[in-house]
Design a protein around this motif. Structure first.
Motif, PDB file in Angstrom:
ATOM      1  N   GLN A   1       0.883  -1.403  -0.082  1.00 45.75           N
ATOM      2  CA  GLN A   1       0.018   0.041  -0.083  1.00 45.75           C
ATOM      3  C   GLN A   1       0.598   1.283  -0.004  1.00 45.75           C
ATOM      4  O   GLN A   1       0.472   2.080  -0.767  1.00 45.75           O
TER       5      GLN A   1
ATOM      6  N   PHE B   1      -7.684  12.136  -1.900  1.00 46.25           N
ATOM      7  CA  PHE B   1      -9.176  12.076  -2.114  1.00 46.25           C
ATOM      8  C   PHE B   1      -9.879  13.165  -2.413  1.00 46.25           C
ATOM      9  O   PHE B   1      -9.490  14.295  -2.296  1.00 46.25           O
TER      10      PHE B   1
ATOM     11  N   ASN C   1     -10.409  13.889   3.453  1.00 50.08           N
ATOM     12  CA  ASN C   1     -10.374  12.953   4.443  1.00 50.08           C
ATOM     13  C   ASN C   1      -9.383  13.182   5.189  1.00 50.08           C
ATOM     14  O   ASN C   1      -8.628  12.379   5.917  1.00 50.08           O
TER      15      ASN C   1
ATOM     16  N   GLN D   1      -9.288  15.893  14.152  1.00 53.48           N
ATOM     17  CA  GLN D   1      -8.913  16.206  15.614  1.00 53.48           C
ATOM     18  C   GLN D   1      -7.307  16.465  15.703  1.00 53.48           C
ATOM     19  O   GLN D   1      -6.885  16.755  16.779  1.00 53.48           O
TER      20      GLN D   1
ATOM     21  N   LEU E   1       4.759  10.369   2.785  1.00 49.63           N
ATOM     22  CA  LEU E   1       5.192   8.782   2.863  1.00 49.63           C
ATOM     23  C   LEU E   1       5.861   8.142   1.719  1.00 49.63           C
ATOM     24  O   LEU E   1       6.223   7.231   1.503  1.00 49.63           O
TER      25      LEU E   1
ATOM     26  N   LYS F   1     -16.950   7.003   6.114  1.00 49.91           N
ATOM     27  CA  LYS F   1     -16.094   6.110   5.598  1.00 49.91           C
ATOM     28  C   LYS F   1     -14.740   6.467   5.234  1.00 49.91           C
ATOM     29  O   LYS F   1     -13.506   5.582   5.291  1.00 49.91           O
ATOM     30  N   GLY F   2     -14.914   7.614   4.647  1.00 49.44           N
ATOM     31  CA  GLY F   2     -13.353   8.201   4.412  1.00 49.44           C
ATOM     32  C   GLY F   2     -12.216   8.331   5.275  1.00 49.44           C
ATOM     33  O   GLY F   2     -11.042   7.987   4.963  1.00 49.44           O
ATOM     34  N   GLN F   3     -12.666   8.334   6.542  1.00 51.78           N
ATOM     35  CA  GLN F   3     -11.573   8.406   7.636  1.00 51.78           C
ATOM     36  C   GLN F   3     -10.969   6.785   7.862  1.00 51.78           C
ATOM     37  O   GLN F   3      -9.638   6.855   7.785  1.00 51.78           O
TER      38      GLN F   3
ATOM     39  N   GLU G   1     -10.845   4.852   5.270  1.00 49.92           N
ATOM     40  CA  GLU G   1      -9.900   4.699   4.013  1.00 49.92           C
ATOM     41  C   GLU G   1      -8.617   5.456   3.939  1.00 49.92           C
ATOM     42  O   GLU G   1      -7.702   4.935   3.484  1.00 49.92           O
ATOM     43  N   ALA G   2      -8.922   6.799   4.619  1.00 49.98           N
ATOM     44  CA  ALA G   2      -7.539   7.846   4.628  1.00 49.98           C
ATOM     45  C   ALA G   2      -6.433   6.860   5.523  1.00 49.98           C
ATOM     46  O   ALA G   2      -5.178   6.668   5.214  1.00 49.98           O
ATOM     47  N   GLY G   3      -6.983   6.254   6.743  1.00 48.43           N
ATOM     48  CA  GLY G   3      -6.132   5.515   7.534  1.00 48.43           C
ATOM     49  C   GLY G   3      -5.596   4.277   6.699  1.00 48.43           C
ATOM     50  O   GLY G   3      -4.237   4.036   6.753  1.00 48.43           O
ATOM     51  N   GLN G   4      -6.382   3.578   6.034  1.00 49.87           N
ATOM     52  CA  GLN G   4      -5.661   2.528   5.364  1.00 49.87           C
ATOM     53  C   GLN G   4      -4.652   3.077   4.178  1.00 49.87           C
ATOM     54  O   GLN G   4      -3.591   2.274   4.136  1.00 49.87           O
ATOM     55  N   VAL G   5      -5.065   4.037   3.362  1.00 52.24           N
ATOM     56  CA  VAL G   5      -3.975   4.293   2.179  1.00 52.24           C
ATOM     57  C   VAL G   5      -2.952   4.779   2.905  1.00 52.24           C
ATOM     58  O   VAL G   5      -1.821   4.950   2.143  1.00 52.24           O
ATOM     59  N   LEU G   6      -2.927   5.382   4.207  1.00 54.06           N
ATOM     60  CA  LEU G   6      -1.732   5.793   4.512  1.00 54.06           C
ATOM     61  C   LEU G   6      -0.965   4.793   5.285  1.00 54.06           C
ATOM     62  O   LEU G   6       0.194   5.026   6.077  1.00 54.06           O
TER      63      LEU G   6
ATOM     64  N   MET H   1      -1.836   2.637   7.864  1.00 52.41           N
ATOM     65  CA  MET H   1      -2.020   2.415   9.139  1.00 52.41           C
ATOM     66  C   MET H   1      -2.785   1.026   9.306  1.00 52.41           C
ATOM     67  O   MET H   1      -3.748   0.571   8.588  1.00 52.41           O
TER      68      MET H   1
ATOM     69  N   ARG I   1      -6.326   5.906  16.883  1.00 50.42           N
ATOM     70  CA  ARG I   1      -5.688   7.130  16.769  1.00 50.42           C
ATOM     71  C   ARG I   1      -6.532   8.262  15.826  1.00 50.42           C
ATOM     72  O   ARG I   1      -6.290   9.354  16.001  1.00 50.42           O
ATOM     73  N   VAL I   2      -7.430   7.693  15.239  1.00 47.19           N
ATOM     74  CA  VAL I   2      -8.350   8.505  14.392  1.00 47.19           C
ATOM     75  C   VAL I   2      -9.789   8.561  14.857  1.00 47.19           C
ATOM     76  O   VAL I   2     -10.143   9.572  14.897  1.00 47.19           O
ATOM     77  N   VAL I   3     -10.283   7.325  14.806  1.00 48.15           N
ATOM     78  CA  VAL I   3     -11.689   7.283  14.886  1.00 48.15           C
ATOM     79  C   VAL I   3     -12.059   7.675  16.286  1.00 48.15           C
ATOM     80  O   VAL I   3     -13.311   8.251  16.685  1.00 48.15           O
TER      81      VAL I   3
ATOM     82  N   GLN J   1     -13.288  11.151  17.763  1.00 51.08           N
ATOM     83  CA  GLN J   1     -14.364  11.693  16.974  1.00 51.08           C
ATOM     84  C   GLN J   1     -15.567  10.733  17.247  1.00 51.08           C
ATOM     85  O   GLN J   1     -16.684  11.514  17.830  1.00 51.08           O
TER      86      GLN J   1
END
Lengths: 260, 225
Positions: free
Chosen positions: A85, A92, A96, A100, A172, B124-126, B128-133, B135, B143-145, B148
């Protein structure tokens, strides 16, 4: 050798065939734009390459490394998928960003989490984190955001948010950066700043794949344009050729609709 | 009767009638301590992709939310004795335990629905963002969800906390000595004001809760989901 190679990629959602065998390749340092009307499958193509969807069959190779093989049915380990990945980045349509975290933390969060896997992390923790911050600050400076590093996403304009999300992906160090309609969620007067950033990245020979509706921009910034229609690549070629001398009727119709 | 004597008895009970408002607070604290984490587990169960587990969890939540807490108190307290022949909960301590079990199950189900709403409201984008980065799923959640989700559930949670402290009085149906039960022992002797006066205890307690929750809400107002 091509840095990105896609062979016979297919994808269906239920009975709807969205990708009907897509093949393309991209050289390092080049920019490819993917155009086509909505529903043509261009976003699905992007999401399949970025692991957000799993294609049904086909082959995807990035930098000589097979990241997806439809014939290989055994489940890959999550860690292996994450490593693959990281070869590619995605910006996006809806940014996204993580609400916080401030701008700097948005850019460094994933990099810092990834650094924990380094064998020397425990001894050199401070040094490593400092270097990550410094690199992020350089990238943000390139994006013209050095004054916003302590702001939160809700305090930024759409254009600024999108620039942060580009910085976040760049931090990255992906081999290829993908954009999913990066200006579609922006007011028209804000699209210019994003296009400028992409133009600068292209000048630095960043390999990019851009799904876009901005025809003039696609023509100007890309080396290669792919026109998708109904799940297939209907026409492709050098940017000027495709835009100035469309050969297929479908592309002619699409371009005349856009310019209206 | 002297005001301060009554006040002391309402707060901590008296010999032969130990309890009072301390029991209300104890039940409140024990319920939160157990039901907050248990609710999260139930929430994950009701969001599970494994259909039987999802159906099972949802049925439990339906039954617990669909029947009166007072009835659940009776069932927990008398049920084991009817089934096994010997009562499980004996004496004042046993009654308190039975009340805690009923409250924990009941509130965990309500909390689970609040958690579920909070988690499902995250775009869902949160993820997906974690995944493509790159994490991991755990990193993306914690750390993200999570923060919130917490921000989203502060308001409904403050409601539940306030309902809970007032609900603790229900435990008196299985003879847990709470503040209202103590007050009633006064009215049996013809002194009625302590019963009305108990309201002040709940008012002050809820006032403190309101202040605490407002502080949390303010602390989390620096970002918008």
């Amino acid at each position: 050798m091509a840095i990105l190679e896609v062979k016979d990629l297919t994808k269906s959602f239920g009975k709807t065939e969205v990708l009907k065998g897509i093949s393309l390749s991209l050289e390092e340092g080049q920019v490819m734009s993917v155009i086509g009307s909505s529903g043509s499958g261009k976003t699905t193509l992007l999401r399949c390459i970025n692991f957000l969807e799993t294609a049904d069959s086909g082959l995807i190779t990035v930098d000589g490394d097979v990241i997806f093989d439809g014939n290989d049915k055994k489940k890959r380990k999550a860690k292996e998928t994450r490593e693959k990945q990281l070869k590619i980045g995605l910006v996006f349509q809806q940014f996204n960003l993580f609400p916080q975290y401030n701008v700097l933390d948005n850019v460094t969060l994933a990099v810092k989490l990834k650094a924990k896997d380094r064998p020397d992390y425990k001894q050199n923790r401070k040094q490593i984190l400092k270097e990550i911050d410094e690199k992020a600050l350089r990238i943000l400076d390139d994006m013209g955001l050095s004054e916003k590093i302590n702001n939160y996403p809700c305090e930024l304009s759409g254009g600024q948010q999108q620039r942060v999300s580009i910085a976040r992906a760049m931090a990255l160090e992906p081999k290829i950066l993908f954009f999913d309609e990066p200006t579609s969620a922006l007011d028209p007067e804000l699209t210019g700043e994003i296009l400028r950033v992409i133009r600068e990245l292209a000048a630095k020979k960043m390999t990019m794949v851009i799904v876009t509706h901005e025809m003039t921009f696609a023509k100007e910034v890309s080396d290669y344009i792919v026109f998708m229609d109904d799940g297939v690549i209907a026409e492709e070629g050098k940017a000027e050729d495709v835009i100035n001398n469309p050969k297929t009727e479908r592309l002619q119709a699409f371009l005349s609709k856009i310019s209206d | 009767m002297d005001f301060s004597v009554v006040n002391k008895m309402l707060f901590e009970g008296s010999i032969g009638q130990e309890g009072g408002f301390l029991h209300n607070i104890e039940l409140f604290a024990v319920t939160l301590l157990a039901a907050l984490p248990l609710g999260l587990i139930i929430a994950f169960g009701s969001m599970s992709k494994f259909k039987p587990l999802k159906l099972f969890t949802k049925s439990i939540v339906w039954i617990i939310r669909g029947t009166p807490l007072m009835l659940q108190l009776f069932i927990v307290f008398y049920g084991p004795g009817l089934v096994f022949g010997t009562p499980l909960f004996v004496g004042a301590e046993g009654r308190m335990k039975a009340a805690a079990v009923a409250f924990i199950i009941n509130y965990a189900c309500y909390f689970s629905e609040i958690y579920r709403g909070g988690i499902e409201s995250i775009p869902k984008g949160q993820y997906e963002a974690g995944q493509v980065l790159g994490m991991t799923k755990a990193q993306t959640f914690f750390r993200v969800v999570l923060l919130q989700v917490i921000k989203n559930i502060v308001a409904p949670m403050s409601n539940e906390f306030m309902t809970l402290i007032k609900d603790t009085s229900l435990a008196r149906v299985i003879a847990v000595v709470d503040i209202i039960m103590v007050a009633e022992s006064f009215s049996a002797k013809g002194i009625i004001w302590p019963l009305f006066y108990t309201g002040l205890y709940f008012l002050i307690f809820c006032g403190a809760l309101t202040i605490i929750f407002n502080k949390i809400e303010k602390k989390l107002s620096y970002f918008k989901s």
